[in-house]
Scaffold this motif. Sequence first.
Motif, PDB file in Angstrom:
ATOM      1  N   ARG A 251       0.838  -1.202   0.000  1.00  0.00           N
ATOM      2  CA  ARG A 251       0.000   0.000   0.000  1.00  0.00           C
ATOM      3  C   ARG A 251       0.874   1.254   0.000  1.00  0.00           C
ATOM      4  O   ARG A 251       0.624   2.203  -0.765  1.00  0.00           O
ATOM      5  N   GLY A 252       1.911   1.256   0.830  1.00  0.00           N
ATOM      6  CA  GLY A 252       2.789   2.414   0.892  1.00  0.00           C
ATOM      7  C   GLY A 252       3.507   2.673  -0.419  1.00  0.00           C
ATOM      8  O   GLY A 252       3.684   3.828  -0.826  1.00  0.00           O
ATOM      9  N   LEU A 253       3.914   1.608  -1.097  1.00  0.00           N
ATOM     10  CA  LEU A 253       4.580   1.760  -2.390  1.00  0.00           C
ATOM     11  C   LEU A 253       3.641   2.351  -3.427  1.00  0.00           C
ATOM     12  O   LEU A 253       4.002   3.276  -4.175  1.00  0.00           O
ATOM     13  N   ARG A 254       2.428   1.856  -3.472  1.00  0.00           N
ATOM     14  CA  ARG A 254       1.480   2.363  -4.469  1.00  0.00           C
ATOM     15  C   ARG A 254       1.074   3.796  -4.159  1.00  0.00           C
ATOM     16  O   ARG A 254       0.838   4.594  -5.079  1.00  0.00           O
ATOM     17  N   GLU A 255       1.029   4.154  -2.877  1.00  0.00           N
ATOM     18  CA  GLU A 255       0.748   5.544  -2.515  1.00  0.00           C
ATOM     19  C   GLU A 255       1.877   6.473  -2.949  1.00  0.00           C
ATOM     20  O   GLU A 255       1.652   7.668  -3.174  1.00  0.00           O
ATOM     21  N   ARG A 256       3.106   5.931  -3.047  1.00  0.00           N
ATOM     22  CA  ARG A 256       4.236   6.721  -3.549  1.00  0.00           C
ATOM     23  C   ARG A 256       4.258   6.785  -5.072  1.00  0.00           C
ATOM     24  O   ARG A 256       5.174   7.365  -5.657  1.00  0.00           O
ATOM     25  N   ARG A 307      -4.961  -7.731  -3.707  1.00  0.00           N
ATOM     26  CA  ARG A 307      -5.717  -7.534  -4.945  1.00  0.00           C
ATOM     27  C   ARG A 307      -6.527  -6.240  -4.893  1.00  0.00           C
ATOM     28  O   ARG A 307      -6.697  -5.567  -5.918  1.00  0.00           O
ATOM     29  N   SER A 308      -6.986  -5.866  -3.712  1.00  0.00           N
ATOM     30  CA  SER A 308      -7.747  -4.622  -3.595  1.00  0.00           C
ATOM     31  C   SER A 308      -6.868  -3.404  -3.863  1.00  0.00           C
ATOM     32  O   SER A 308      -7.379  -2.320  -4.164  1.00  0.00           O
ATOM     33  N   LEU A 309      -5.544  -3.573  -3.757  1.00  0.00           N
ATOM     34  CA  LEU A 309      -4.600  -2.479  -4.016  1.00  0.00           C
ATOM     35  C   LEU A 309      -4.188  -2.422  -5.493  1.00  0.00           C
ATOM     36  O   LEU A 309      -3.420  -1.542  -5.874  1.00  0.00           O
ATOM     37  N   GLY A 310      -4.655  -3.367  -6.286  1.00  0.00           N
ATOM     38  CA  GLY A 310      -4.290  -3.383  -7.702  1.00  0.00           C
ATOM     39  C   GLY A 310      -3.256  -4.413  -8.058  1.00  0.00           C
ATOM     40  O   GLY A 310      -2.783  -4.450  -9.198  1.00  0.00           O
ATOM     41  N   VAL A 311      -2.880  -5.274  -7.106  1.00  0.00           N
ATOM     42  CA  VAL A 311      -1.941  -6.359  -7.393  1.00  0.00           C
ATOM     43  C   VAL A 311      -2.672  -7.453  -8.154  1.00  0.00           C
ATOM     44  O   VAL A 311      -3.697  -7.972  -7.692  1.00  0.00           O
ATOM     45  N   ARG A 498      11.615  -2.221   2.235  1.00  0.00           N
ATOM     46  CA  ARG A 498      10.978  -2.417   3.545  1.00  0.00           C
ATOM     47  C   ARG A 498      10.226  -1.166   3.987  1.00  0.00           C
ATOM     48  O   ARG A 498       9.161  -1.250   4.586  1.00  0.00           O
ATOM     49  N   ASP A 499      10.795   0.003   3.660  1.00  0.00           N
ATOM     50  CA  ASP A 499      10.237   1.278   4.094  1.00  0.00           C
ATOM     51  C   ASP A 499       9.848   2.099   2.870  1.00  0.00           C
ATOM     52  O   ASP A 499      10.703   2.705   2.223  1.00  0.00           O
ATOM     53  N   PRO A 500       8.568   2.151   2.513  1.00  0.00           N
ATOM     54  CA  PRO A 500       8.160   2.899   1.314  1.00  0.00           C
ATOM     55  C   PRO A 500       8.554   4.369   1.352  1.00  0.00           C
ATOM     56  O   PRO A 500       8.713   4.989   0.289  1.00  0.00           O
ATOM     57  N   ALA A 501       8.734   4.931   2.552  1.00  0.00           N
ATOM     58  CA  ALA A 501       9.137   6.334   2.627  1.00  0.00           C
ATOM     59  C   ALA A 501      10.532   6.537   2.044  1.00  0.00           C
ATOM     60  O   ALA A 501      10.873   7.644   1.612  1.00  0.00           O
TER      61      ALA A 501
END
Length: 646
Positions: A251-256, A307-311, A498-501
């Motif tokens: 989720r964090g990766l896709r938000e980035r 899958r809900s995140l688009g994977v 590990r850390d999307p930030a």
Amino acid sequence: MFAVVRAYFKDGVCIPSREGDSYNLCGRGALRLLVDGDSSSGAVGVEANADAELADWPLDISVKADAAAFVALTNAQIYDGPWQCNQAYVGKGNPEECAASPSNYPKRPSAELDVAKWWIQPWATPYFGEDFPDLLPFTVALLASLKDGGYLALLAASSGDLSGYLWSGWTAKAYMGVESRRIGRSWILAYGLSGDPYEALRRAWRALAARANLRLRADKRRPEFLNYLGWCSWNAFLADVSGPGVVDVVRGLRERGVSVVWALIDDGWQRERKVEQPCCLNRVLTSLRPDEGKFPGGFEKTVEGLRSLGVRWVGLWHTLNVHWGGFDESVEGELGVAGIPYVAAKAPPPAFPEALLLYKRLYTSLRGFDFVKVDNQCSARLIARYAREKVGRASASLQTALQLAADQSGLSVLNCMSMNPENYSNYFLSNVMRTSNDYLPYWREGARLHAISNAYGSLFFSEVVWPDFDMFSSYDPHAKLHLVLRVFSGGPVYITDRDPAKTNADLLKMAVLPNGEVVRVDFPAVPTRDVLFDNPYRGRRLLKLASTVRGKAAVALCNVSDRRAADFLSVGSLPYEYVPEVYYKVFSREGGRLQSGGVEVELEPLDCEVVILSRAGLIGLAEYILPPYPVVDGRPIAPGTPVEIR
């Protein structure tokens, strides 16, 4: 070119004598050396009947080749890695100490290495004639420049009862794994000869595919998910993976803005118990259901969350023997197939169709996934040993069963720890294979070794599989090198952030279209002619990997030495014929008309440049590592800045 020089019985050594088409085994039986082929390609095999037990390593076959230079891959361990880098990446160690760890490549294999070993390193590491003038034990592939002209390719193979390995003294050793009076027809070596080194390799692989349980890469299906960016849990979590943790990172990766389209749940999901055995044989599976504390509600909730995140594709890790140390009686009951005794537990029976039924029931229990990563495939040798089966037949049964079960279950397979003849000789459906040891975060010398291991792994194996250069972290200090090489592999491109930030989204966007599709080459890139026998690790030349993209020549140039280096990319060094008019340097964003038949490139250590060679006109979009990729029929398929050179 080939001759039987020694036969090994349970009670001693025999020097066979040739009698027509056969060899007399010192009055104790007869052996036929089979050389099936011609002056351009073929295979070498044996069959034998004896009055006494032949040893588990029964034969040595000499190889007559007058090599001026060579490059080879060995399963012997010729460097050591700082595995504590994995802990440093997850905050349990010192990244600076890891980064500065020295390398002992190429070290000579231990003097204790002997033919009685049942297990060897599953990775194939490159070495060169300048490193070791003789072949190393457990060599699986070789390309030699011959003194009288031309090139010779040799491939160790597994079929029938045996597996073969190239060995010191320019011999091929046959491995059976058990003592027996009979050897059925078994092909243990394939060869190719040509005036072109790449054609020599192609001929050797075609010769092997005609006789083994194997098909070439071009004749097998390419898994669709390879076309997109992926993420793997291994370095991000190690064995502390959890369902909520996986979903949170993706989720964090896709938000980035990082379009991860597939995800792999690696090792650590299992319910297991520890036994008194060395790592990793000490981990025994106790259930086919995931650890409830890590995956509350089972896998379903995690897969649905992804899958809900688009994977679109979700994969799961397991080993060829189901788990590192095998499985216990409760798992045997869940599978409904009797395993064989294995170390301190059970393992799949190396027989068909029993193994097919076991893997099909395994995959039935793991519904909801789209692909599997099958690790520890080198365990085929140990499974055969515990079952008292001949290694060639046992490994063929296991691989055939695994691949058919996966295919019938709608699963693709990522093969790992499998760079041994027992495995790659049997890839009749599988089409992706790891071509290096594990990626270790931060390790500077490791980035150099990972680069050459994958580059020359691609040289030798890309005829039969799409090479998998392994995952990497986008915020590793050497992420640019890792990304460029993976784009040129043509295989999977996947991160283990590990850390999307911290994720280097700008770097990744150079390789990924807005929909998550990865820019990619037309076929796996291979080293150019000028570095085939000159190890770029030494610093005399840049590592150069060449392929094409949308028909234009594409070359990755990377400095894998420990000092600044300059080199000349010659059009004549490409592994194919191409007549370009202009060049474009992707990272420098400069180009022009070709002068002197090539391009000069100078790089700092562990930096890369990508050069596109083309006819004059539209090169592609400047924002991407492979500018021609997002241009189809002269029209861009993604936003970007067109580059034209006239």
